[in-house]
Design a protein around this motif. Structure first.
Motif, mmCIF file in Angstrom:
data_model
loop_
_atom_site.group_PDB
_atom_site.id
_atom_site.type_symbol
_atom_site.label_atom_id
_atom_site.label_comp_id
_atom_site.label_asym_id
_atom_site.label_seq_id
_atom_site.Cartn_x
_atom_site.Cartn_y
_atom_site.Cartn_z
ATOM 1 N N ASP A 1 4.178 -41.988 -25.074
ATOM 2 C CA ASP A 1 5.610 -41.730 -24.932
ATOM 3 C C ASP A 1 5.994 -40.496 -25.742
ATOM 4 O OD1 ASP A 1 8.471 -41.808 -25.483
ATOM 5 O OD2 ASP A 1 8.458 -43.877 -24.782
ATOM 6 N N GLN B 1 9.918 -40.612 -18.848
ATOM 7 C CA GLN B 1 9.058 -39.662 -19.547
ATOM 8 C C GLN B 1 9.333 -38.206 -19.167
ATOM 9 O OE1 GLN B 1 6.896 -40.399 -22.153
ATOM 10 N NE2 GLN B 1 8.140 -42.257 -21.966
ATOM 11 N N ARG C 1 -2.114 -38.391 -11.267
ATOM 12 C CA ARG C 1 -1.273 -37.821 -10.211
ATOM 13 C C ARG C 1 -1.310 -36.296 -10.245
ATOM 14 N NH1 ARG C 1 2.957 -41.127 -7.823
ATOM 15 N NH2 ARG C 1 2.875 -43.283 -8.550
ATOM 16 N N ALA D 1 8.431 -42.808 -14.660
ATOM 17 C CA ALA D 1 8.348 -41.341 -14.659
ATOM 18 C C ALA D 1 9.638 -40.719 -15.167
ATOM 19 C CB ALA D 1 8.025 -40.843 -13.252
ATOM 20 N N GLY E 1 1.628 -38.128 -15.274
ATOM 21 C CA GLY E 1 0.317 -38.456 -15.811
ATOM 22 C C GLY E 1 -0.807 -37.661 -15.166
ATOM 23 N N PRO E 2 -1.984 -37.654 -15.803
ATOM 24 C CA PRO E 2 -3.085 -36.804 -15.348
ATOM 25 C C PRO E 2 -3.654 -37.187 -13.987
ATOM 26 C CG PRO E 2 -3.785 -38.229 -17.150
ATOM 27 C CD PRO E 2 -2.305 -38.351 -17.069
ATOM 28 N N ARG F 1 -7.528 -38.614 -22.060
ATOM 29 C CA ARG F 1 -6.609 -39.385 -22.905
ATOM 30 C C ARG F 1 -5.195 -38.842 -22.751
ATOM 31 N NH1 ARG F 1 -8.012 -40.558 -29.122
ATOM 32 N NH2 ARG F 1 -9.715 -41.627 -28.024
ATOM 33 N N PRO F 2 -4.399 -39.448 -21.839
ATOM 34 C CA PRO F 2 -3.002 -39.008 -21.681
ATOM 35 C C PRO F 2 -2.218 -39.205 -22.980
ATOM 36 C CG PRO F 2 -3.700 -40.458 -19.888
ATOM 37 C CD PRO F 2 -4.774 -40.525 -20.924
ATOM 38 N N HIS G 1 3.611 -34.570 -17.809
ATOM 39 C CA HIS G 1 3.642 -35.740 -18.693
ATOM 40 C C HIS G 1 4.262 -36.936 -17.975
ATOM 41 C CE1 HIS G 1 3.783 -38.190 -22.241
ATOM 42 N NE2 HIS G 1 5.078 -38.370 -22.083
ATOM 43 N N TRP H 1 -6.844 -33.831 -21.658
ATOM 44 C CA TRP H 1 -5.681 -34.587 -21.176
ATOM 45 C C TRP H 1 -6.098 -35.626 -20.143
ATOM 46 C CZ3 TRP H 1 -2.307 -33.467 -16.587
ATOM 47 C CH2 TRP H 1 -1.146 -34.265 -16.602
ATOM 48 N N GLN H 2 -7.051 -35.303 -19.276
ATOM 49 C CA GLN H 2 -7.525 -36.259 -18.290
ATOM 50 C C GLN H 2 -8.168 -37.469 -18.958
ATOM 51 O OE1 GLN H 2 -7.527 -36.171 -14.689
ATOM 52 N NE2 GLN H 2 -5.932 -34.653 -15.042
#
Length: 214
Positions: A51, A176, A134, A173, A131-132, A47-48, A128, A44-45
């Motif tokens: 949508d 999402q 934050r 944010a 994001g990774p 490739r986030p 989500h 995940w870090q």
């Protein structure tokens, strides 16, 4: 079959935090150390996810690489096995309920943030939405943490970087964060930061736990 999950962040004095530490801290460390958990986190870090409205194809679930990435993220943000086993008691010789006995110590509504979700996890939507980058600023592991009052003050600047937004970033944010909140419920974008700031002001520690409750 559906599930109901709960993510709680509650404020307590250091004496109570100390009683939880031998139970909770090893479990959080075990969750973080799981090889599969690290793989999911690293993926995940790197490739986030896009949508969330694109996660499912018009006539079925996503497939291929997107489906694998989505499944990995879902595994990452679901309740961890070590924490989950502590929900109803750590062992036959320990009837302490990691969640219920913690909630019973909360003095009032201002001292807890609680997100109960049907067929979903609040941590999943929060991660989500922010994001990774934050999410990596938040202490503990995927919504589970135990902090003394000193650690709350120490981590507050990083949590503010993770959860404080410009108006433009807040709009992104919110777009999402797919969770629907009632008028009397706090958003996952608001409750955690409120708890950190309040605990820092009051001199309290914090306990965060994400579990399936039914």
């Amino acid at each position: 079959m559906g599930i109901t999950s709960a993510w709680s962040i509650s404020a307590h004095d250091d004496a109570f935090i100390d009683t939880l530490a031998p139970r909770l801290l090893p479990l959080i460390a075990a969750e973080r150390a799981e090889p599969s958990a690290r793989r999911h986190w690293d993926r995940w870090q790197r490739r986030p996810l896009p949508d969330f409205r694109t996660w499912w194809a018009p006539f079925g679930r996503a497939d291929g690489e997107e489906a694998e990435a989505l499944a990995s993220f879902h595994e990452l943000t679901a309740a961890g096995s070590h924490i989950q086993r502590a929900y109803d008691g750590l062992s036959p010789s320990d009837d302490h309920s990691l969640v219920m006995d913690v909630w019973e110590q909360v003095r009032g509504s201002r001292d807890i943030f609680l997100a109960v979700q049907s067929k979903d996890f609040a941590v999943r939507s929060l991660f989500h939405a922010i994001g990774p980058g934050r999410a990596a600023l938040l202490p503990g592991w995927c919504g589970n943490f135990l902090l003394t009052s000193a650690e709350v003050r120490q981590t507050l600047p990083a949590v503010e970087r993770a959860l404080a937004f410009t108006p433009e970033a807040r709009a992104v944010a919110e777009d999402q964060d797919w969770l629907d909140c009632h008028e009397d419920e706090e958003s996952v974008l608001d409750g955690p930061l409120r708890m950190w700031r309040q605990a820092a002001t009051d001199g309290h520690g914090l306990c965060g736990v994400s579990v399936v409750i039914s």
